[in-house]
Enzyme design. Sequence first.
Site, PDB file in Angstrom:
ATOM      1  N   LEU A  34       0.882  -1.166   0.000  1.00 33.83           N
ATOM      2  CA  LEU A  34       0.000   0.000   0.000  1.00 33.83           C
ATOM      3  C   LEU A  34       0.916   1.211   0.000  1.00 33.83           C
ATOM      4  CD1 LEU A  34      -2.664  -0.905   2.735  1.00 33.83           C
ATOM      5  CD2 LEU A  34      -2.992  -0.936   0.258  1.00 33.83           C
ATOM      6  N   ASP A  35       0.617   2.215  -0.847  1.00 30.77           N
ATOM      7  CA  ASP A  35       1.476   3.397  -0.829  1.00 30.77           C
ATOM      8  C   ASP A  35       1.332   4.120   0.507  1.00 30.77           C
ATOM      9  OD1 ASP A  35      -0.535   5.679  -1.089  1.00 30.77           O
ATOM     10  OD2 ASP A  35      -1.053   4.485  -2.851  1.00 30.77           O
ATOM     11  N   ALA A  36       2.261   5.008   0.795  1.00 29.13           N
ATOM     12  CA  ALA A  36       2.323   5.647   2.113  1.00 29.13           C
ATOM     13  C   ALA A  36       1.031   6.362   2.475  1.00 29.13           C
ATOM     14  CB  ALA A  36       3.500   6.618   2.167  1.00 29.13           C
TER      15      ALA A  36
END
Length: 305
Positions: free
Chosen positions: A169-171
């Site tokens: 999951l991106d930040a």
Amino acid sequence: MTPTARREGIPEKDNPKDKRNEEILLSYAKPARRQNVNINERREQAEKNPLEDNWWDDGDQPQGIRLQKVLAQAGVASRRHAEVMIENGRVEVNGRIVNKQGMRVDPNVDVIRVDGVRVNVNEEHEYFVFNKPRGVHTTMSDEEGRPCVGDYLSERVASGQRLFHVGRLDADTEGLLLLTNDGELANRLTHPKYGVTKTYLATVLGEAKGTLTRQLRKGIELDDGIAKADYVQIVDVNQGMSLVRIEIHEGRKHIVRRMFKAAGYPVQRLVRTKVHTVQLGEQKPGTMRALNSSELTALYKAVGM
């Protein structure tokens, strides 16, 4: 949010004479990573090493652990109920149905199934749901010192436990992230071949209309090809913002954000709430819980294990 599915045992009947015939369901047992076994190979092994591998003998050999005890330790049922399962022909050892009491097995070698589902009778593999907070990077360590998933697992790492994340999951994206030390399952869950679905709640800029759902389901052109959603639902529209639920089985980088942006609705917040049938529920950000047996069984079935 729909609560996590669980498989419960059927209560005992009032009549004691009926108790040994009641149906007992799996409750907390973990399905094993490998659901398949080469029976001919195991049969040959047993014939060559009758003392070391006694699964082919229904007798009470001195080696190994009693089958009902192994089932009880795995959380399938109590020893008494495990005996009923064996008596009713619901238990297999290395592909052969066992219906006599007293058989001994090696839980680290023998393949044990209950109602056709292989039971994980050792604790080698572990499976968790982590609710990743916003701003946390999906890495086990970060060279730049930024917050990462590994920061939440420091105690487990210090104790020698090795876990890794399934996908990313991106930040800026929050929500459900699977953690495990089962490499085969992790690889299959992220492989495009199996098309495992992921569900997100997206807060987007703009008041969404039915045309958005049709556009996302029909397919929207991105710079790396067309992307389609499996399911789209407008949950709420309020003061120039919309809450949209989207289900997708692709894993291209930032694909959900790019789809909404291409449709003219930039994402302001994105939360992954579900992977296949595993749901985040009311779990708080930064916390972790173990998968239950029903969730793990569903994941294995989804990827053909």
